[in-house]
Structure formats: structure tokens, C-alpha cells
Design an enzyme around this catalytic site. Structure first.
Site, PDB file in Angstrom:
ATOM      1  N   GLN A  73      69.503  75.254  68.832  1.00 59.93           N
ATOM      2  CA  GLN A  73      69.114  76.564  68.291  1.00 59.93           C
ATOM      3  C   GLN A  73      69.345  77.617  69.372  1.00 59.93           C
ATOM      4  O   GLN A  73      68.917  77.443  70.519  1.00 59.93           O
ATOM      5  CB  GLN A  73      67.621  76.541  67.888  1.00 59.93           C
ATOM      6  CG  GLN A  73      67.016  77.895  67.539  1.00 59.93           C
ATOM      7  CD  GLN A  73      67.462  78.411  66.167  1.00 59.93           C
ATOM      8  OE1 GLN A  73      68.653  78.480  65.885  1.00 59.93           O
ATOM      9  NE2 GLN A  73      66.509  78.772  65.339  1.00 59.93           N
ATOM     10  N   SER A 118      72.534  80.018  63.012  1.00 58.25           N
ATOM     11  CA  SER A 118      72.210  80.338  64.404  1.00 58.25           C
ATOM     12  C   SER A 118      72.457  79.166  65.334  1.00 58.25           C
ATOM     13  O   SER A 118      72.381  79.312  66.548  1.00 58.25           O
ATOM     14  CB  SER A 118      70.739  80.747  64.500  1.00 58.25           C
ATOM     15  OG  SER A 118      69.911  79.654  64.113  1.00 58.25           O
ATOM     16  N   LYS A 134      58.272  82.874  55.707  1.00 57.35           N
ATOM     17  CA  LYS A 134      59.300  81.892  55.332  1.00 57.35           C
ATOM     18  C   LYS A 134      58.674  80.516  55.459  1.00 57.35           C
ATOM     19  O   LYS A 134      58.099  80.184  56.497  1.00 57.35           O
ATOM     20  CB  LYS A 134      60.501  82.027  56.266  1.00 57.35           C
ATOM     21  CG  LYS A 134      61.696  81.179  55.844  1.00 57.35           C
ATOM     22  CD  LYS A 134      62.910  81.467  56.698  1.00 57.35           C
ATOM     23  CE  LYS A 134      62.885  80.757  58.023  1.00 57.35           C
ATOM     24  NZ  LYS A 134      62.796  79.300  57.942  1.00 57.35           N
ATOM     25  N   LYS A 193      67.233  75.926  51.467  1.00 56.77           N
ATOM     26  CA  LYS A 193      68.672  75.729  51.748  1.00 56.77           C
ATOM     27  C   LYS A 193      69.317  74.771  50.746  1.00 56.77           C
ATOM     28  O   LYS A 193      69.875  73.726  51.090  1.00 56.77           O
ATOM     29  CB  LYS A 193      68.899  75.230  53.173  1.00 56.77           C
ATOM     30  CG  LYS A 193      68.511  76.252  54.229  1.00 56.77           C
ATOM     31  CD  LYS A 193      69.076  75.919  55.589  1.00 56.77           C
ATOM     32  CE  LYS A 193      68.631  76.894  56.643  1.00 56.77           C
ATOM     33  NZ  LYS A 193      67.202  76.776  56.983  1.00 56.77           N
ATOM     34  N   GLY A 235      60.019  82.085  64.355  1.00 61.06           N
ATOM     35  CA  GLY A 235      59.202  80.897  64.129  1.00 61.06           C
ATOM     36  C   GLY A 235      58.384  80.589  65.351  1.00 61.06           C
ATOM     37  O   GLY A 235      57.340  81.200  65.611  1.00 61.06           O
TER      38      GLY A 235
HETATM   39  O1  S5P Z   1      70.900  79.782  60.780  1.00 64.91           O
HETATM   40  C1  S5P Z   1      69.701  79.558  60.615  1.00 64.91           C
HETATM   41  C2  S5P Z   1      69.104  79.684  59.354  1.00 64.91           C
HETATM   42  C3  S5P Z   1      67.733  79.493  59.237  1.00 64.91           C
HETATM   43  S1  S5P Z   1      67.013  79.857  57.731  1.00 64.91           S
HETATM   44  N1  S5P Z   1      68.917  79.214  61.665  1.00 64.91           N
HETATM   45  C4  S5P Z   1      67.576  78.999  61.533  1.00 64.91           C
HETATM   46  O2  S5P Z   1      66.940  78.721  62.552  1.00 64.91           O
HETATM   47  N2  S5P Z   1      66.972  79.095  60.303  1.00 64.91           N
HETATM   48  C5  S5P Z   1      65.526  78.825  60.115  1.00 64.91           C
HETATM   49  O3  S5P Z   1      64.802  79.810  60.842  1.00 64.91           O
HETATM   50  C6  S5P Z   1      65.062  77.477  60.642  1.00 64.91           C
HETATM   51  O4  S5P Z   1      65.061  76.510  59.606  1.00 64.91           O
HETATM   52  C7  S5P Z   1      63.667  77.766  61.110  1.00 64.91           C
HETATM   53  O5  S5P Z   1      62.741  77.605  60.059  1.00 64.91           O
HETATM   54  C8  S5P Z   1      63.676  79.225  61.496  1.00 64.91           C
HETATM   55  C9  S5P Z   1      63.797  79.499  62.972  1.00 64.91           C
HETATM   56  O6  S5P Z   1      62.676  79.031  63.653  1.00 64.91           O
HETATM   57  P1  S5P Z   1      62.491  79.212  65.233  1.00 64.91           P
HETATM   58  O7  S5P Z   1      61.238  78.436  65.544  1.00 64.91           O
HETATM   59  O8  S5P Z   1      63.694  78.611  65.900  1.00 64.91           O
HETATM   60  O9  S5P Z   1      62.332  80.694  65.463  1.00 64.91           O
END
Ligand code: S5P
Length: 473
Positions: free
Chosen positions: A420, A361, A270, A303, A440
């Protein structure tokens, strides 16, 4: 004040005794205060015409499908009228397979993977539709929608949803009795009796013939109406990985080096192409080479969230020309279905897949239950381009041909500084139904990303195996 069409039809059905109230016993010996016999409408051409015109407006004119198929027998004449009005070919299912000749259960000309819209009069448990769907599926046809006249609201809609069929109905039992009450055709007492009956009497829950979360990826290929979804199921099944790497790095070498190391362990990468500092066209060339070499797909997490016209330009033009290299993209449903219409029109070349955001998320996001449901129903009209949903919960959708893409995953539950929320592989895959899992920083920020990618891949696959072995709840 003139009657609206729905009221007009309800009153007409009542006047010809297609809808009756009193004490009845069904074929199976169950008592019911409401009885429907829509077979009689064949004697009333004006009512046939009205019914089919209304079904046409409700579920045919804006839907994409290759064939119509009526559930035998009551719905056959209606399906015929709709087929002519929509200028779409019809299929006929035999109730009894011929004992001579070709033994075909479906009559008509069709190709494997053609899509089919089901037409039915009344649903109670949904079992008649499911029988038809099963026969269609055995012939390689795909069904995701059914248009019906009346939903008795006894569990049929839910049984069908579990099997990936979205139902659109002209009436529910409740809307019908409200209309008849309004026009003083039935007494308040009947209304109360019918409502009590609905609360107390549910049709049996039909075993999930094709439940998404317990079907293995390879078995779901045939349910998928989108090419990218089929490819992704295939890759996951052959490479034995459901890990999608979110390569959120800002230098091209960082991303390409990482993919050299982890490419064999992922089903998809992604990207956020607009966070790259040193973007050049040859980056996407090399990205595609890696994708081909290691057999993974590319999802650009753009998005999109603008009006259709702008999005079609954002998709195909500009510095990044996303449409030329991404296999699929993420899209918000917020602007309404014009966004999908636009992407559908400009997606005839390489990119063919859309992951629609149905949930997020992040803490405090503004998505509501209604937004989520409407997002899922919007997608059903664009089955050819929808690869799946970005979402967090398994009950978001049922269709086994679509893919649940779930981000917000790390080996331990935690949060980052901006809301997040991270859940564990066990939680997202086994409990929450994730099919493809986005990781990620869990990988990119690790001391040894390669070792960590393998750890995620193994943990996620183990959870998937546990899930399909049926050890749920
Ligand atoms: O609801 C969401 C949708 C997406 S696509 N929550 C997210 O975190 N994402 C994406 O997933 C976000 O833009 C990021 O690229 C990835 C999560 O990354 P991490 O580093 O938090 O695992």
C-alpha cells in the site's frame, strides 16, 4: 469484398463534395487542406439515412439520456431522424434568442436535471457544442455525451472532455483520409499534407469553463447525474469535510464507537462488511442511525468483480444484503459493462451509487492506461448510477459531476508491508485532484482516533480550499 458501412459513407460524402481537399481558407481566415461542408447532405436522403443509422448504432442505441439536441444548424435534421429512430424527444436550441415572447433559448418540454445527448456534424475546437451545452445547462439540463460525424482532431475532443463531455465520432480526420486513400480518391501527397497540417495546427484550447478541480463542491451539484454524488457534494459543502473514514475494524462495537466519536468530522464511512467477526443485522441498523444523526453516507467497499448476474445477487442477497443499507458500493470494471447493467437494474431501491475502480493505490497493480480509459468511457453510459471513480490522478476523468475517491493517504508519505502506498493530503488533493479522501489506519490505528480524525479533516479541507482558489501548477 463489400464495403463496410464506414467506407461506404466516406465515399458517398466525398462524391457529393461534403468532403473536399485542396487549398481552402476558413471563415476565420485560416488556411486548411481539408474542407467539410456537411450541410449539403440534406439534398441526399439516402446519405442522411445512412449517417443517422450509423450514429444511432454508435452512440444512441445503448446510451441513456432523456433528450437529443442537435447543434444548430447542420446537425438539426440528423438529430430529428435520430429522435424518431430512438423514440426519444428532441430539444431545439435557438441560436438567436427571440426578442419577443418567452425568450427561451431551448425549445421543447423538459424537466430540470433531464439528461441530453448532443448531436453535431464536425468538431474543430468544440466551441459550438460548448455553447449549446451552456444554454442547456442554464435551463437545468445535464449533458455528458456528444455524438458527431467527424472529429477534425484539432483539440475539440480534449476541450470537450475538460468540460465533462465525452465525444463519440463516426470518423476522425485520419480515419477518413485513410479510407479515401485506400479507395484511391486522394493522392498520397494529400494524405501527407493533411497529416502534417494536423500535427501543426491545433484549435485554441478553450478555457475550462467548468473545470472539475477548481470548482467548489456546491457548484458541482448541478453537474451530477447521480443522486448519491449530489448528496455527497452537498454534505461536503455543508459539513466542510472531504474525509471518508475507512472503518476497517473487525468488531461492530469498535466501528460504532469510533463513528460516535468521529461522525461529525466525516462525509462518508467506508466499510468492509465481510471483515466483521460479530456481524448481526442490528449493526447496520445502528450504522444507519449514526449516518442519519451525523449526516454522512455509507460506502460498502465490496469491489464487485464478477459477471452481472452473480453481482446482482451479491448485492441484494446473502448474509449482508448490502443493497438494503449501503448508499454506494465499489465496483471493478474488469468483467465488462454487464456488471453495471446488472447493478443498474437492481438499484431502484435504497442504494443508488457506484464508485468504479479506475486506478489502485497498491504497488504493482495491473491496471494499465488503456484499462483506465475504457473504465471511464464505460461509466459514461451509466451516468445515473455512477457516483465517481476510485482513482489516484486528476486526469483520469474530467466530468465535474463525478467524484474522485482517493485512498492511500496518510499525513506522511510511506508504505505498508503489503505494497500500500501512502501519499500526503497536499499531494492527493492539490496535485492529484482527490475530491473525497479515504483514510483508514491513519485514523483507526492512532492512539487517539478522534484527535487524528480532526487533524486529517483540517489538513484535507485546507488543501481543498487551496485547490479551488486556483493556485494550481
Ligand atoms: O486502490 C485502492 C482502493 C481502495 S477502495 N486502495 C485502497 O487502499 N482501497 C481501500 O482503502 C482499502 O481496501 C482500505 O479499506 C482503504 C485504505 O486503508 P488504509 O488503512 O491503507 O488507509
Amino acid at each position: 469484398m463489400g464495403l463496410d458501412k464506414l467506407e461506404d459513407l466516406a465515399l458517398k460524402l466525398f462524391s457529393i463534395d461534403a468532403v473536399k481537399f485542396g487549398d481552402f481558407t476558413t471563415k476565420t481566415g485560416i488556411k486548411t487542406p481539408a474542407y467539410f461542408d456537411l450541410r449539403v447532405i440534406v439534398s441526399y436522403p439516402d446519405i442522411m439515412e445512412l449517417t443517422s443509422n450509423m450514429l444511432y448504432d454508435l452512440a444512441v442505441k445503448d446510451s441513456q439520456f432523456d433528450h437529443l439536441c442537435g447543434v444548430p444548424y447542420t446537425a438539426l435534421p440528423i438529430a430529428t431522424l435520430l429522435s424518431i429512430q430512438a423514440k426519444k424527444p428532441m430539444l431545439m436550441r435557438r441560436k438567436e434568442t427571440k426578442s419577443y415572447g418567452t425568450k427561451k433559448s431551448i425549445e421543447g418540454h423538459f424537466k430540470k436535471d433531464d439528461t441530453c445527448l448532443i448531436i453535431e456534424d464536425v468538431i474543430t475546437s468544440g466551441s459550438s457544442i460548448l455553447e449549446t451545452v451552456k444554454d442547456l445547462k442554464n435551463e437545468g439540463l445535464v449533458t455528458t455525451e456528444a455524438a458527431i460525424i467527424l472529429d477534425r482532431e484539432q483539440g475539440g475532443r480534449e476541450n470537450l472532455a475538460k468540460n465533462g463531455i465525452h465525444v463519440k465520432s463516426l470518423f476522425t480526420m485520419r480515419t477518413l483520409i485513410e479510407i479515401l486513400k485506400k479507395h484511391k480518391k486522394i493522392t498520397d501527397e494529400i494524405v501527407v499534407t493533411v497529416k502534417n497540417y494536423l500535427n501543426e495546427t491545433k484549435a485554441p484550447v478553450i478555457e475550462k469553463l467548468m473545470e472539475r478541480v477548481i470548482l467548489p463542491y456546491e457548484k458541482r451539484i448541478d453537474f451530477a447525474t447521480n443522486l448519491v454524488a449530489r448528496q455527497l457534494f452537498n454534505i461536503m459543502a455543508t459539513k466542510k469535510t472531504n474525509l471518508c473514514l475507512s472503518a476497517d475494524l473487525t468488531m461492530t462495537t469498535g466501528i460504532l464507537d469510533l463513528l460516535e466519536k468521529v461522525g461529525e468530522h466525516i462525509c462518508m464511512v467506508k466499510t468492509h462488511i465481510d471483515i466483521i467477526d460479530d456481524f448481526r443485522d442490528d449493526f447496520v441498523v445502528r450504522l444507519k442511525q449514526l449516518a442519519d444523526r451525523f449526516n454522512f453516507l455509507i460506502l460498502e467497499d465490496r469491489k464487485y468483480a464478477d459477471i452481472g448476474h452473480t453481482v446482482s445477487l451479491q448485492y441484494s442477497k446473502g448474509l449482508y444484503k448490502i443493497g438494503e443499507w449501503a448508499d454506494c458500493v465499489t465496483v471493478h470494471s474488469l468483467p465488462g459493462e454487464g456488471i453495471l447493467k446488472a447493478l443498474n437494474g437492481s438499484m431502484n431501491c435504497i442504494t443508488k451509487g457506484v464508485f468504479l475502480l479506475a486506478e489502485m493505490s497498491s504497488e504493482g497493480n495491473l491496471i494499465t492506461q488503456q484499462y483506465k480509459q475504457e473504465t471511464v468511457s464505460m461509466a459514461s453510459k451509466y451516468a445515473n448510477i455512477i457516483t465517481g471513480f476510485v482513482c489516484q490522478n486528476k486526469d483520469t476523468f474530467q466530468n465535474p459531476g463525478l467524484i474522485q475517491l482517493t485512498p492511500g493517504v496518510q499525513l506522511e508519505c510511506s508504505k505498508d508491508d503489503f505494497g500500500q502506498i501512502y501519499k500526503t493530503p497536499e499531494k492527493v488533493v492539490v496535485e492529484n485532484g482527490a475530491d473525497v479522501i479515504v483514510v483508514g489506519r491513519g485514523i483507526t490505528a492512532a492512539k487517539n482516533p478522534e484527535v487524528q480524525a480532526v487533524a486529517y479533516k483540517d489538513a484535507l479541507w485546507k488543501c481543498y480550499i487551496k485547490r479551488i482558489s486556483g493556485k494550481l501548477e
